[in-house]
Design a protein around this motif. Sequence first.
Motif, PDB file in Angstrom:
ATOM      1  N   ASP A 119       0.828  -1.213   0.000  1.00  9.95           N
ATOM      2  CA  ASP A 119       0.000   0.000   0.000  1.00  9.95           C
ATOM      3  C   ASP A 119       0.860   1.260   0.000  1.00  9.95           C
ATOM      4  O   ASP A 119       0.704   2.146   0.834  1.00  9.95           O
ATOM      5  CB  ASP A 119      -0.985   0.020   1.172  1.00  9.95           C
ATOM      6  CG  ASP A 119      -2.074   1.070   0.965  1.00  9.95           C
ATOM      7  OD1 ASP A 119      -2.313   1.468  -0.202  1.00  9.95           O
ATOM      8  OD2 ASP A 119      -2.672   1.511   1.961  1.00  9.95           O
ATOM      9  N   LYS A 120       1.772   1.318  -0.958  1.00 10.70           N
ATOM     10  CA  LYS A 120       2.642   2.482  -1.131  1.00 10.70           C
ATOM     11  C   LYS A 120       2.534   2.973  -2.562  1.00 10.70           C
ATOM     12  O   LYS A 120       2.360   2.182  -3.493  1.00 10.70           O
ATOM     13  CB  LYS A 120       4.112   2.128  -0.852  1.00 10.70           C
ATOM     14  CG  LYS A 120       4.388   1.593   0.520  1.00 10.70           C
ATOM     15  CD  LYS A 120       4.526   2.682   1.515  1.00 10.70           C
ATOM     16  CE  LYS A 120       4.912   2.090   2.873  1.00 10.70           C
ATOM     17  NZ  LYS A 120       4.871   3.028   3.932  1.00 10.70           N
ATOM     18  N   TYR A 121       2.628   4.292  -2.704  1.00  6.50           N
ATOM     19  CA  TYR A 121       2.751   4.871  -4.034  1.00  6.50           C
ATOM     20  C   TYR A 121       4.228   5.020  -4.334  1.00  6.50           C
ATOM     21  O   TYR A 121       5.054   5.234  -3.439  1.00  6.50           O
ATOM     22  CB  TYR A 121       2.035   6.214  -4.112  1.00  6.50           C
ATOM     23  CG  TYR A 121       0.548   6.051  -4.225  1.00  6.50           C
ATOM     24  CD1 TYR A 121      -0.038   5.755  -5.452  1.00  6.50           C
ATOM     25  CD2 TYR A 121      -0.269   6.165  -3.118  1.00  6.50           C
ATOM     26  CE1 TYR A 121      -1.409   5.580  -5.564  1.00  6.50           C
ATOM     27  CE2 TYR A 121      -1.642   6.003  -3.216  1.00  6.50           C
ATOM     28  CZ  TYR A 121      -2.203   5.707  -4.442  1.00  6.50           C
ATOM     29  OH  TYR A 121      -3.550   5.537  -4.549  1.00  6.50           O
ATOM     30  N   VAL A 122       4.571   4.897  -5.622  1.00  9.93           N
ATOM     31  CA  VAL A 122       5.962   4.894  -6.045  1.00  9.93           C
ATOM     32  C   VAL A 122       6.131   5.865  -7.215  1.00  9.93           C
ATOM     33  O   VAL A 122       5.332   5.862  -8.151  1.00  9.93           O
ATOM     34  CB  VAL A 122       6.395   3.480  -6.505  1.00  9.93           C
ATOM     35  CG1 VAL A 122       7.847   3.461  -6.926  1.00  9.93           C
ATOM     36  CG2 VAL A 122       6.117   2.461  -5.415  1.00  9.93           C
ATOM     37  N   PHE A 123       7.166   6.671  -7.129  1.00  8.98           N
ATOM     38  CA  PHE A 123       7.578   7.531  -8.243  1.00  8.98           C
ATOM     39  C   PHE A 123       8.885   6.968  -8.768  1.00  8.98           C
ATOM     40  O   PHE A 123       9.807   6.683  -7.990  1.00  8.98           O
ATOM     41  CB  PHE A 123       7.797   8.974  -7.778  1.00  8.98           C
ATOM     42  CG  PHE A 123       6.541   9.654  -7.318  1.00  8.98           C
ATOM     43  CD1 PHE A 123       5.707  10.288  -8.229  1.00  8.98           C
ATOM     44  CD2 PHE A 123       6.201   9.680  -5.981  1.00  8.98           C
ATOM     45  CE1 PHE A 123       4.551  10.920  -7.804  1.00  8.98           C
ATOM     46  CE2 PHE A 123       5.053  10.317  -5.543  1.00  8.98           C
ATOM     47  CZ  PHE A 123       4.227  10.935  -6.458  1.00  8.98           C
ATOM     48  N   SER A 124       8.972   6.803 -10.079  1.00  7.49           N
ATOM     49  CA  SER A 124      10.210   6.286 -10.678  1.00  7.49           C
ATOM     50  C   SER A 124      10.440   7.004 -12.011  1.00  7.49           C
ATOM     51  O   SER A 124       9.870   8.045 -12.255  1.00  7.49           O
ATOM     52  CB  SER A 124      10.129   4.764 -10.864  1.00  7.49           C
ATOM     53  OG  SER A 124       9.115   4.439 -11.793  1.00  7.49           O
ATOM     54  N   ASN A 125      11.249   6.421 -12.859  1.00  3.45           N
ATOM     55  CA  ASN A 125      11.653   6.942 -14.147  1.00  3.45           C
ATOM     56  C   ASN A 125      12.747   7.984 -13.933  1.00  3.45           C
ATOM     57  O   ASN A 125      13.873   7.597 -13.698  1.00  3.45           O
ATOM     58  CB  ASN A 125      10.471   7.471 -14.968  1.00  3.45           C
ATOM     59  CG  ASN A 125      10.869   7.822 -16.399  1.00  3.45           C
ATOM     60  OD1 ASN A 125      11.946   7.484 -16.849  1.00  3.45           O
ATOM     61  ND2 ASN A 125      10.002   8.510 -17.103  1.00  3.45           N
ATOM     62  N   GLN A 126      12.469   9.271 -13.930  1.00  4.59           N
ATOM     63  CA  GLN A 126      13.507  10.293 -13.777  1.00  4.59           C
ATOM     64  C   GLN A 126      13.801  10.622 -12.313  1.00  4.59           C
ATOM     65  O   GLN A 126      14.518  11.571 -12.028  1.00  4.59           O
ATOM     66  CB  GLN A 126      13.118  11.570 -14.527  1.00  4.59           C
ATOM     67  CG  GLN A 126      13.140  11.433 -16.023  1.00  4.59           C
ATOM     68  CD  GLN A 126      12.934  12.778 -16.713  1.00  4.59           C
ATOM     69  OE1 GLN A 126      12.375  13.712 -16.160  1.00  4.59           O
ATOM     70  NE2 GLN A 126      13.403  12.862 -17.939  1.00  4.59           N
ATOM     71  N   TRP A 127      13.282   9.831 -11.387  1.00  2.18           N
ATOM     72  CA  TRP A 127      13.478  10.128  -9.968  1.00  2.18           C
ATOM     73  C   TRP A 127      14.962  10.217  -9.604  1.00  2.18           C
ATOM     74  O   TRP A 127      15.389  11.155  -8.948  1.00  2.18           O
ATOM     75  CB  TRP A 127      12.765   9.102  -9.086  1.00  2.18           C
ATOM     76  CG  TRP A 127      13.167   9.240  -7.650  1.00  2.18           C
ATOM     77  CD1 TRP A 127      13.913   8.361  -6.922  1.00  2.18           C
ATOM     78  CD2 TRP A 127      12.894  10.340  -6.777  1.00  2.18           C
ATOM     79  NE1 TRP A 127      14.120   8.834  -5.648  1.00  2.18           N
ATOM     80  CE2 TRP A 127      13.503  10.065  -5.541  1.00  2.18           C
ATOM     81  CE3 TRP A 127      12.201  11.542  -6.922  1.00  2.18           C
ATOM     82  CZ2 TRP A 127      13.436  10.927  -4.457  1.00  2.18           C
ATOM     83  CZ3 TRP A 127      12.128  12.404  -5.829  1.00  2.18           C
ATOM     84  CH2 TRP A 127      12.739  12.095  -4.626  1.00  2.18           C
ATOM     85  N   ILE A 128      15.772   9.248 -10.025  1.00  5.17           N
ATOM     86  CA  ILE A 128      17.172   9.239  -9.606  1.00  5.17           C
ATOM     87  C   ILE A 128      17.935  10.412 -10.232  1.00  5.17           C
ATOM     88  O   ILE A 128      18.848  10.961  -9.615  1.00  5.17           O
ATOM     89  CB  ILE A 128      17.845   7.870  -9.856  1.00  5.17           C
ATOM     90  CG1 ILE A 128      19.032   7.672  -8.913  1.00  5.17           C
ATOM     91  CG2 ILE A 128      18.253   7.689 -11.291  1.00  5.17           C
ATOM     92  CD1 ILE A 128      18.650   7.571  -7.454  1.00  5.17           C
ATOM     93  N   GLN A 129      17.544  10.848 -11.426  1.00  5.20           N
ATOM     94  CA  GLN A 129      18.165  12.034 -12.035  1.00  5.20           C
ATOM     95  C   GLN A 129      17.834  13.277 -11.207  1.00  5.20           C
ATOM     96  O   GLN A 129      18.680  14.148 -11.003  1.00  5.20           O
ATOM     97  CB  GLN A 129      17.705  12.218 -13.489  1.00  5.20           C
ATOM     98  CG  GLN A 129      18.266  11.180 -14.432  1.00  5.20           C
ATOM     99  CD  GLN A 129      17.436   9.916 -14.501  1.00  5.20           C
ATOM    100  OE1 GLN A 129      16.507   9.685 -13.721  1.00  5.20           O
ATOM    101  NE2 GLN A 129      17.795   9.029 -15.417  1.00  5.20           N
ATOM    102  N   PHE A 130      16.593  13.353 -10.708  1.00  2.74           N
ATOM    103  CA  PHE A 130      16.195  14.445  -9.820  1.00  2.74           C
ATOM    104  C   PHE A 130      17.041  14.417  -8.544  1.00  2.74           C
ATOM    105  O   PHE A 130      17.554  15.445  -8.101  1.00  2.74           O
ATOM    106  CB  PHE A 130      14.698  14.320  -9.496  1.00  2.74           C
ATOM    107  CG  PHE A 130      14.202  15.282  -8.463  1.00  2.74           C
ATOM    108  CD1 PHE A 130      13.909  16.593  -8.804  1.00  2.74           C
ATOM    109  CD2 PHE A 130      14.014  14.885  -7.144  1.00  2.74           C
ATOM    110  CE1 PHE A 130      13.449  17.493  -7.849  1.00  2.74           C
ATOM    111  CE2 PHE A 130      13.563  15.764  -6.181  1.00  2.74           C
ATOM    112  CZ  PHE A 130      13.275  17.079  -6.544  1.00  2.74           C
TER     113      PHE A 130
END
Length: 143
Positions: A99-110
């Motif tokens: 039950d967690k939301y996840v942000f990915s893709n350009q996250w590590i660049q940010f």
Amino acid sequence: MAAINNPGEPAMPGPMRQEIERMAGMGENPTWVGSKWVKWSDVMPNLSRLLFSGKALLEGQLSAGEKERMGVKGKLGVKMVDGEGGVWELDFMHWTSVDKYVFSNQWIQFVEEFGVVEGRLLQIWCFRDTDSQLCFAFNVVEA
């Protein structure tokens, strides 16, 4: 857009507010989502994702169509505005198992560009652009 903050909501950085006005129009007031203390797992390059509590994040913010698309495709493409007014393309997912939301893709660049490290405070708002697409705004604060 009025610079009115709810009690407990931090002031939004000016460049962020200006970009949101450009993307969403003058009448859009971003919704304060909350803050998250950045953990080591949020900044690990091999994980390349940000986890956020599911219940606190978007109570009532996701449309039925967005929930359906997330269920079918597993993710939703969203835009994110940073504290300096830059715009990022992120993938937004819901991990039902935890039950967690996840942000990915350009996250590590940010993370790399803004020097985000464990212990920093991440302030999060959400809003809709002129096409009604769900968008977010992230501001990183040194603790």
